[in-house]
Design an enzyme around this catalytic site. Structure first.
Site, PDB file in Angstrom:
ATOM      1  N   ARG A 164      11.538 -17.626  26.782  1.00 15.21           N
ATOM      2  CA  ARG A 164      11.295 -18.863  27.571  1.00 15.21           C
ATOM      3  C   ARG A 164      12.035 -19.874  26.407  1.00 15.21           C
ATOM      4  O   ARG A 164      11.151 -20.171  25.616  1.00 15.21           O
ATOM      5  CB  ARG A 164      10.159 -19.239  28.362  1.00 15.21           C
ATOM      6  CG  ARG A 164      10.291 -20.503  28.695  1.00 15.21           C
ATOM      7  CD  ARG A 164       9.211 -20.815  29.711  1.00 15.21           C
ATOM      8  NE  ARG A 164       7.918 -20.742  29.298  1.00 15.21           N
ATOM      9  CZ  ARG A 164       6.716 -21.241  29.834  1.00 15.21           C
ATOM     10  NH1 ARG A 164       6.705 -21.766  31.153  1.00 15.21           N
ATOM     11  NH2 ARG A 164       5.647 -21.168  29.232  1.00 15.21           N
ATOM     12  N   ASP A 453      -2.627 -24.580  27.802  1.00 17.20           N
ATOM     13  CA  ASP A 453      -1.102 -24.635  27.295  1.00 17.20           C
ATOM     14  C   ASP A 453      -0.486 -26.168  27.609  1.00 17.20           C
ATOM     15  O   ASP A 453      -1.470 -26.974  28.141  1.00 17.20           O
ATOM     16  CB  ASP A 453      -0.251 -23.597  27.599  1.00 17.20           C
ATOM     17  CG  ASP A 453       0.126 -23.660  28.981  1.00 17.20           C
ATOM     18  OD1 ASP A 453      -0.182 -24.739  29.736  1.00 17.20           O
ATOM     19  OD2 ASP A 453       0.973 -22.953  29.437  1.00 17.20           O
TER      20      ASP A 453
END
Length: 572
Positions: A164, A453
């Site tokens: 990613r 996160d």
């Protein structure tokens, strides 16, 4: 005429020269020559769209692309080699220890995350590329400071890697792109992460029976997906790789993208494997886009915004139906609960919560799901095994029963739960603690039994910003004001500073929290000001063009593009 080029401004660490080779930098330059201008156009368009929504325009399915949605004949490329079975995907950053743990986890796929789970220090960005390069060639090992050794399992037992890269909105200020006119600007984080990984690893991955696979983050519309597809096509052609070898899975994690799922699949159809329900950023996107539309668009405590509330059910049901109609995988999101090996009761609660979440996803027709910890792989797999059996996926389940309207996707008003004092305090605490971790270079942090996160921290800080601006009163009768939030932040800061470990970043974290929650302007992403102020190395802080100006250099992020847009409109 000036020749375009890419200059390295960040310091050199051990083995960085293996990634930042002249050939790799030339490849990055090629990508920027072709796409830097279009990237800025897309970022400016984001700001226009957000302004329209803020001014009262409701989102709707596009009339201009109706023919694409109504054409039943087209399909996406689908899964590449070793990507047909994705029932459990583990996510995590790309430092060497986490790389080995993820590849030894027993999951089918590893989402190697250079985005929300990685704090984008210069060291993390390039060291992550080294970890991936070594892991793909099975040349990676790690010994902890305590002397524990880590090594890879046999190749046929390791997950397929899907990398990613950072979203279009993020800049890489340790690399300076000089265009053909001599103007300088920070490099695109997206093109840097994608370009370095693809250049060094695409051929090796293909030779090993896999392929160059990517998760695409923060996509907001089908034109951004078209931009990615053009990047893929150019990159394949430049390295002599067959068109369509790249496979992308797009995270539907913005409210605008939810209205263009089929169009996004269509634009990427030669390179597309599926869509993912990026739940946490999706919630953040709703708050961000509707934050100024009045108290009826406010959400309750973060813990109450679950996957079973109506607007989240509408979004995930539509995603599965859309994917399967076009031959694409539908991948579920990440439950934030994580086990605690020192607390059996907490672990039992986490496993039960994860099992319930994954059972719902498998039952809804998802082909796979995410977990954030190796100890959750078996729990998630059991739920998908119960539905899939020996089948690699359930693409045959068409979900023709699903019909979702525009109003259902934005039905925030149906959540009647109140905001509570505890919810306000939790958001302050989470934002502060996560940012302190992020500033130390740790982008995925276990906080109060949850894996936080950047996406989950965004929910916490954006809720605080919205609650203050809307003058929300909690269930206990407390009006949420700047002064109230500031007092909670002061108390939390004092608590954590007492006995803080050497190297902690509490003062800087508190400074960022104040900026992204209490200032009048709403930063589009909390990581943008935090990155610029605290993670950029001194060598990269002054980026000026060959003509002596700094305006082009400023256009490195979505916020910068927005400021340029506002300036141009004011001048007009």
């Amino acid at each position: 005429m000036t020749t375009s080029r890419m200059e390295v401004l960040g310091p050199q660490h051990e083995r960085f020269d293996e990634i930042l080779t002249p050939e790799a930098l030339a490849f990055l330059t090629l990508l920027h020559d072709a796409f830097a201008g279009r990237r800025h156009e897309r970022l400016a368009e984001r700001m226009r769209t957000r302004s329209d929504i803020d001014n009262g325009r409701d989102l709707r399915f596009l009339e201009s692309t109706r023919a694409i949605r109504e054409d039943p004949t087209w399909r996406v490329a689908g899964a590449g080699p070793r990507l047909h079975d994705r029932r459990v995907e583990i996510t995590g950053p790309t430092d060497r220890k986490m790389t080995i743990n993820a590849l030894n986890s027993g999951a089918k796929v590893w989402l190697a995350d250079q985005e929300d789970a990685t704090s984008p220090t210069w060291f993390n960005v390039i060291n992550g590329q080294l970890s991936l390069r070594d892991a793909i060639r099975r040349q990676i090992d790690f010994t902890s400071p305590e002397g524990k050794s880590y090594a890879l399992r046999p190749d046929d037992e390791t997950p397929t890697i899907v990398m990613r890269p950072r979203g279009w909105h993020l800049a890489e200020k340790h690399l300076r792109y000089i265009d053909r006119t001599g103007q300088a600007s920070p490099a695109s984080g997206s093109l840097v992460d994608f370009g370095l990984y693809f250049f060094h690893n695409a051929a090796e991955l293909i030779a090993r029976g896999r392929g160059p696979y990517f998760y695409l983050a923060k996509t907001e519309n089908h034109l951004e997906a078209r931009l990615w597809d053009d990047v893929f096509t150019l990159a394949e052609g430049e390295l002599g790789i067959e068109h369509g070898t790249i496979r992308a899975t797009v995270l539907i994690e913005t409210i605008t993208a939810a209205f263009e799922m089929e169009e996004i699949l269509y634009e990427l159809r030669d390179h597309c494997a599926g869509l993912n329900a990026g739940r946490w950023d999706y919630i953040f996107s709703i708050i961000k886009n509707f934050r100024g539309r009045g108290a009826t668009f406010t959400l309750p405590d973060r813990s109450k915004v679950t996957m079973t509330v109506p607007f989240m059910r509408a979004y995930t049901e539509l995603l599965v139906a859309t994917c399967h109609r076009r031959g694409a995988h539908a991948i579920g999101g990440m439950s934030a609960f994580i086990p605690n090996r020192r607390d059996a009761e907490a672990t039992a609660r986490a496993l039960a919560a994860v099992a319930a979440d994954k059972s719902r996803e498998a039952g809804d027709g998802f082909d796979g799901t995410w977990v954030a910890h190796p100890d959750l792989v078996a729990t998630a797999q059991a739920e998908f095994d119960a539905v899939l059996g020996d089948r690699p996926n359930q693409l045959d389940r068409q979900r023709s029963d699903v019909t979702v309207t525009a109003a259902e996707l934005t039905d925030v008003r149906s959540l009647s739960e109140p905001v509570t004092d505890a919810g306000v305090a939790a958001n302050v605490s989470i934002a502060l603690r996560y940012l302190e971790s992020w500033l130390r270079g740790v982008g995925a942090a276990a906080i109060d039994g949850l894996m936080e996160d950047a996406a989950t921290a965004e929910i916490s800080r954006s809720q605080l910003w919205q609650w203050v601006r809307q003058g929300i009163v909690t269930a206990e009768g407390t009006r949420i004001t700047r002064e109230h939030v500031s007092g909670l932040l002061d108390a939390a800061l004092a608590s954590h500073q007492s006995g803080a470990a050497e190297g902690s970043r509490w003062d800087e974290a508190a400074q960022v929290v104040r900026e992204v929650t209490l200032e009048e302007e709403f930063p589009t992403f909390l990581t943008i000001p935090a990155y610029t102020q605290f993670l950029v190395e001194p060598e990269a802080r002054q980026v000026r063009g060959a003509r002596g100006g700094a305006s082009a250099a400023a256009a490195g992020s979505e916020s910068d593009a927005g400021r340029q847009l506002v300036g141009s409109e004011a001048a007009a």
